[in-house]
Enzyme design. Structure first.
Site, mmCIF file in Angstrom:
data_model
loop_
_atom_site.group_PDB
_atom_site.id
_atom_site.type_symbol
_atom_site.label_atom_id
_atom_site.label_comp_id
_atom_site.label_asym_id
_atom_site.label_seq_id
_atom_site.Cartn_x
_atom_site.Cartn_y
_atom_site.Cartn_z
ATOM 1 N N SER A 241 0.997 -1.229 0.098
ATOM 2 C CA SER A 241 0.139 -0.162 0.001
ATOM 3 C C SER A 241 0.874 1.296 -0.087
ATOM 4 O O SER A 241 1.424 1.536 -0.932
ATOM 5 C CB SER A 241 -0.884 -0.155 1.147
ATOM 6 O OG SER A 241 -2.101 0.896 1.017
ATOM 7 N N ASP A 453 -8.590 -4.943 -6.029
ATOM 8 C CA ASP A 453 -8.451 -3.789 -5.207
ATOM 9 C C ASP A 453 -8.564 -2.390 -5.994
ATOM 10 O O ASP A 453 -8.030 -2.010 -6.830
ATOM 11 C CB ASP A 453 -6.865 -3.671 -4.755
ATOM 12 C CG ASP A 453 -6.426 -2.660 -3.819
ATOM 13 O OD1 ASP A 453 -7.365 -2.108 -3.126
ATOM 14 O OD2 ASP A 453 -5.381 -2.118 -3.833
ATOM 15 N N CYS A 456 -5.222 0.721 -4.243
ATOM 16 C CA CYS A 456 -3.994 1.044 -5.115
ATOM 17 C C CYS A 456 -4.176 -0.194 -6.294
ATOM 18 O O CYS A 456 -3.364 -1.231 -6.263
ATOM 19 C CB CYS A 456 -2.895 0.286 -4.223
ATOM 20 S SG CYS A 456 -2.519 1.575 -2.936
ATOM 21 N N HIS A 511 -6.659 -5.748 -1.814
ATOM 22 C CA HIS A 511 -5.534 -5.162 -1.461
ATOM 23 C C HIS A 511 -4.366 -6.155 -0.830
ATOM 24 O O HIS A 511 -3.371 -5.826 -1.028
ATOM 25 C CB HIS A 511 -6.081 -3.998 -0.482
ATOM 26 C CG HIS A 511 -5.159 -3.203 -0.238
ATOM 27 N ND1 HIS A 511 -4.631 -2.209 -1.254
ATOM 28 C CD2 HIS A 511 -4.373 -2.488 1.079
ATOM 29 C CE1 HIS A 511 -3.614 -1.275 -0.699
ATOM 30 N NE2 HIS A 511 -3.607 -1.541 0.460
ATOM 31 N N GLU A 512 -4.920 -6.681 0.262
ATOM 32 C CA GLU A 512 -3.950 -7.657 1.104
ATOM 33 C C GLU A 512 -3.583 -9.007 0.185
ATOM 34 O O GLU A 512 -4.307 -10.043 0.660
ATOM 35 C CB GLU A 512 -4.322 -7.893 2.564
ATOM 36 C CG GLU A 512 -4.364 -6.580 3.171
ATOM 37 C CD GLU A 512 -4.784 -6.839 4.692
ATOM 38 O OE1 GLU A 512 -4.805 -7.713 5.099
ATOM 39 O OE2 GLU A 512 -5.226 -5.722 5.404
#
Length: 608
Positions: A241, A453, A456, A511-512
């Protein structure tokens, strides 16, 4: 900012105030190289329960003034930086080492440890853990660091505090408190504990300042921590991130220090070189000017055909972005001012308001209150994934005692976020140049993006990969994408790679990325550190390695999975819909294992 909605850990409803227990069994060592610098640590015996594999949690303590070494930074406060180190499950004495940092700015790296790639995950009861079979410490020594100061378990001055539920976006906000008249009782929206000072002047306010502090941490930890005795002294950094700033900023600074040591120009007495091996960035924001347009296109034409906005809004956002004097021009002007040594530049005039709806598709998404997950567009805004059980686990007195920490856990530091905001670090450029410098120095650089995501998104990440001004930039742009084939034989994404540099779009990941695609993430991590090609893991990386295939993967579309139903976990308010959170605020919520399971005001308890 990128780090939105990660609520601060709070205490169980009706429980007595839980100030952290006094640390016991902690070893304290004085630095051999630096006056008044100490390391304190203990062996927690939790999380990594593989027989024979050890972990150590603790702090590197830097005294006030330690960073006042000619950099222009004033540090009139102590810095206690928390770390949790895990030996590799296989041959730790010969294994390489990787640092993991979450982003924010202000996000704790313990999230990555307990939600993404660490040795264990927290079970649904928020009290126990179970081993992660795809932990990154399988064959690599892993070091998780809470930075900058005041993040996670890191602190400056121990401060009695209350943590008050602010709203769904901000979570629990710490406030210094006076307990001389007794410690009040906590509840679901009000907790008591010990925190850092929450003073903006007592933490780093930019990536550059944070890099300086982490360099001094590294000089102490790598060369004085007694339980790290590597045969292989390679050091890698993986981050996520806002790590798009942290990764190039920190490793670039480390490389600059290495070069100064080689030239006899280091300002630090007895400074040691660090053998920098690999930089990995997961769904990172490197350069807003380069990646900003990606938000606009992703919201209209993502590869899951999820309509975040229609064509007319897409066109309006794109016009505002590209027109003369518009968003892109304003960001370039701000970046130039931030990079100028001219103190007369008025940054507030030049840089303010760039994150408003006029210029920020992020703000557009959030302000429109669309029921689309910020970190996963296939999930609802009140996203139940990754499971938020770590917040309850880190509120347990037994866990705090095992870690030997004198503070309660703060997942996201508001002080750090505000300090970085004040310097417009979010807009600052130059990180792609730092990546080019690292590549020129022989460091391997790998970019990894989950394609669900928004925060980002991979479209902006791909644009950044093409904009890195290294010697093989044109060759990289001409290279094709090859399927990312995981060790289980499944195609999990697409990879473009030239030599030591790669960009990977990972399918069906938010995202993760390691939380969604643990096998593929582990494979990418190990291939990168081992010097194998990212796509297959079968070819040794050399100057001749160039992937062949599609030049553009936008045509590869995927079906969105079924949307999970929100589950309100009271220690992470962003998992709660506004209706359910209202029951928490009113005190009528029925809670089990930190989950809201019903409402006392209902005649019949319903599943919320």
């Amino acid at each position: 900012m990128l780090f939105l909605g990660i609520g601060f850990a709070c205490l169980w409803a009706g429980a007595a105030a839980q100030l952290p227990p006094k640390p016991e069994g902690v070893t304290v060592l004085k630095s051999k190289f630096h006056q008044n610098v100490t390391i304190s640590f203990k062996e927690p015996g939790i999380c990594e329960t593989t027989p024979g594999v050890k972990s150590y949690s603790g702090y590197v303590h830097l005294p006030p003034g330690f960073l006042d070494d000619g950099s222009g930074e004033r540090q009139n406060y102590p810095i206690s930086t928390f770390f949790w180190f895990f030996e590799a499950r296989k041959s730790p004495s010969t294994a390489p080492l990787s640092i993991w940092l979450n982003g924010g700015p202000g996000g704790s790296s313990i999230m990555g440890l307990l939600e993404e790639n660490g040795p264990c995950f927290v079970s649904a009861d928020s009290k126990n853990t179970h081993l992660n079979p795809w932990s990154w410490n399988s064959e690599v020594n892993m070091l998780y660091i809470d930075q900058p100061n005041q993040v996670g378990f890191s602190y400056d001055t121990l401060t009695n505090s209350t943590f008050i539920a602010h709203d769904l976006g901000m979570g629990f906000i710490p406030r210094p408190a006076n307990f001389t008249d007794g410690v009040p009782r906590g509840n679901l929206t009000y907790r008591i504990g010990t925190a850092a000072s929450n003073r903006l002047q007592h933490t780093a306010n930019s990536t550059a300042h944070a890099a300086h502090a982490l360099w001094h941490f590294a000089q102490t930890w790598f060369f004085e921590f007694p339980h790290y005795k590597p045969y292989d002294n390679r050091i890698s950094l993986w981050t996520e991130s806002y790590g798009g700033h942290y990764g190039p900023g920190f490793m670039g600074f480390f490389q600059e220090q290495n070069e100064k040591i080689d030239q006899g120009l280091s300002t630090e007495k007895g400074a040691h070189k660090l053998h920098l091996d690999t930089l990995g960035i997961v769904n990172g924001l490197m350069d807003l000017a380069v990646q900003g347009e990606g938000y606009i296109h992703y919201g209209y034409n993502n590869t899951y055909d999820i309509p975040i906005w229609n064509s007319s809004l897409h066109e309006a956002l794109l016009h505002n972005w590209t027109r003369p004097g518009g968003c892109l021009d304003r960001i370039h002007t701000c970046q130039a001012a931030l990079g100028s040594a001219d103190p007369s530049k008025n940054l507030t005039t030049v840089c303010s308001d760039i994150d408003n709806e006029f210029c920020s598709p992020i703000t557009t998404l959030l302000d429109r209150a669309i029921d689309v997950g910020f970190y996963d567009i296939a999930h609802p805004a009140a996203d139940p994934f990754p499971p938020p059980h770590l917040y309850g686990f880190l509120a347990e007195e037994s866990v705090l005692a095992a870690l030997g920490v004198p503070v309660n856990y703060t997942a996201a530091s508001v002080a750090v976020g505000k300090a970085f905001d004040a310097t417009y670090d979010f807009i600052a450029g130059g990180f792609l140049d730092k990546m080019a410098h690292l590549l020129a120095a022989g460091v391997k650089v790998h970019l990894v993006y989950g394609d669900r995501d928004f925060a980002c998104n991979w479209m902006g990440g791909e644009a950044a990969s093409l904009a890195v001004p290294w010697t093989r930039q044109a060759e990289f742009a001409a290279a094709g994408y090859e399927p990312l084939v995981a060790s289980d034989g499944r195609t999990e994404g697409m990879t473009r790679q030239v030599g030591n540099f790669s960009f990977t779009r990972v399918f069906q990941a938010g995202h993760e990325v390691p939380s969604y695609q643990p096998i593929a993430s582990y494979n990418i991590f190990m291939r990168a550190l081992g010097g194998w090609d990212i796509a297959t893991g079968r070819r040794r990386v050399s100057e001749e390695l160039v992937t062949i295939g599609l030049n553009d993967t936008l045509g590869i579309r995927n079906a969105a999975p079924a949307r999970p139903k929100p589950r309100c976990y009271v220690l992470k308010p962003m998992t709660c819909t506004s209706e359910v959170w209202e029951t928490v605020v009113k005190g009528t919520a029925i809670v089990k294992d930190y989950y809201v399971v019903g409402d006392k005001s209902d005649d019949v308890m319903g599943d919320l």
